[in-house]
Scaffold this active site. Sequence first.
Site, PDB file in Angstrom:
ATOM      1  N   HIS A 101       0.970  -1.350  -0.002  1.00 24.62           N
ATOM      2  CA  HIS A 101      -0.155  -0.023   0.065  1.00 24.62           C
ATOM      3  C   HIS A 101       0.758   1.243  -0.115  1.00 24.62           C
ATOM      4  O   HIS A 101       1.773   1.341   0.967  1.00 24.62           O
ATOM      5  CB  HIS A 101      -1.115  -0.052   1.295  1.00 24.62           C
ATOM      6  CG  HIS A 101      -1.877   1.113   1.298  1.00 24.62           C
ATOM      7  ND1 HIS A 101      -2.915   1.268   0.752  1.00 24.62           N
ATOM      8  CD2 HIS A 101      -1.742   2.382   1.897  1.00 24.62           C
ATOM      9  CE1 HIS A 101      -3.480   2.459   0.637  1.00 24.62           C
ATOM     10  NE2 HIS A 101      -2.927   3.177   1.755  1.00 24.62           N
ATOM     11  N   ASP A 120      -6.639  -2.248   4.449  1.00 25.39           N
ATOM     12  CA  ASP A 120      -5.315  -1.533   4.703  1.00 25.39           C
ATOM     13  C   ASP A 120      -5.107  -1.610   6.083  1.00 25.39           C
ATOM     14  O   ASP A 120      -4.619  -0.668   6.548  1.00 25.39           O
ATOM     15  CB  ASP A 120      -5.455  -0.226   3.941  1.00 25.39           C
ATOM     16  CG  ASP A 120      -5.519  -0.155   2.487  1.00 25.39           C
ATOM     17  OD1 ASP A 120      -6.161   0.723   1.955  1.00 25.39           O
ATOM     18  OD2 ASP A 120      -4.941  -1.258   1.878  1.00 25.39           O
TER      19      ASP A 120
HETATM   20  C1  GRF Z   1       1.500   0.833  -6.700  1.00 19.56           C
HETATM   21  O1  GRF Z   1       1.773   2.115  -6.218  1.00 19.56           O
HETATM   22  C2  GRF Z   1       1.038   0.024  -5.624  1.00 19.56           C
HETATM   23  O2  GRF Z   1       1.541   0.476  -4.326  1.00 19.56           O
HETATM   24  C3  GRF Z   1      -0.617   0.663  -5.721  1.00 19.56           C
HETATM   25  O3  GRF Z   1      -0.869   0.294  -7.145  1.00 19.56           O
HETATM   26  C4  GRF Z   1       0.470   0.745  -7.782  1.00 19.56           C
HETATM   27  C5  GRF Z   1       0.639  -0.382  -8.670  1.00 19.56           C
HETATM   28  O4  GRF Z   1       1.809  -0.594  -9.514  1.00 19.56           O
HETATM   29  N1  GRF Z   1      -1.432  -0.101  -5.188  1.00 19.56           N
HETATM   30  P1  GRF Z   1       2.304  -1.633 -10.531  1.00 19.56           P
HETATM   31  O5  GRF Z   1       0.944  -2.285 -11.163  1.00 19.56           O
HETATM   32  O6  GRF Z   1       2.663  -2.584  -9.329  1.00 19.56           O
HETATM   33  O7  GRF Z   1       3.251  -0.980 -11.261  1.00 19.56           O
END
Ligand code: GRF
Length: 189
Positions: A108, A144
């Site tokens: 998160h 979360d």
């Molecule tokens: C990341 O910032 C994650 O923390 C959030 O969504 C984004 C996803 O990025 N939940 P990716 O798909 O892993 O590039």
Amino acid sequence: MIRTAILISGGGSNMVRLAESMTGDHPARPVLVVSNRPDAGGLLKARDMGIDTAIVDHKDFADREAFETKLHETLLAANPDVICLAGFMRVLNGSFVQKWQGRMLNIHPSLLPKYKGLHTHQRAIEAGETEAGVTVHMVTPALDDGPILGQARVPVLASDTPDDLAARVLKAEHALYPAVFRRFVEQLN
Ligand code: GRF
């Protein structure tokens, strides 16, 4: 070998870092990448890495229960020991979470318990935070909210837009998730 399934909804950059880390003497291996969005860029990246993929499109189901029943079946077919949520943007019901509790992790983009939910970077900037970050936690029925396994902090600059901060946090995510995941699976072994 600890069989690992990874759930995504988008580009999958965290999924790629996790999968790339599971080599050599790492106790885990990726066995499936599942997306709730057929157009998720991460699906192609997973296929290019030779990882099986599956799509369970939430839009194909009348309600969350039906979606989660199919998702559960899809996961069971791959028989994972551990599930990593990596940019998976569907809120999961408590009944689903309980089936995988204790072996499902999430990343998160905030310093939990601060800024649960969405738009974490914009909210941190609007609140005048000088520090932000990322959290890897166990998934529990409350969103979360599960036990924290690891966090990384980054500065918030006065000139930051939410996108600037998101890019800085994403870099920290890519380092944190593989490290925390390895520690987690090594204690399982
Ligand atoms: C990341 O910032 C994650 O923390 C959030 O969504 C984004 C996803 O990025 N939940 P990716 O798909 O892993 O590039």
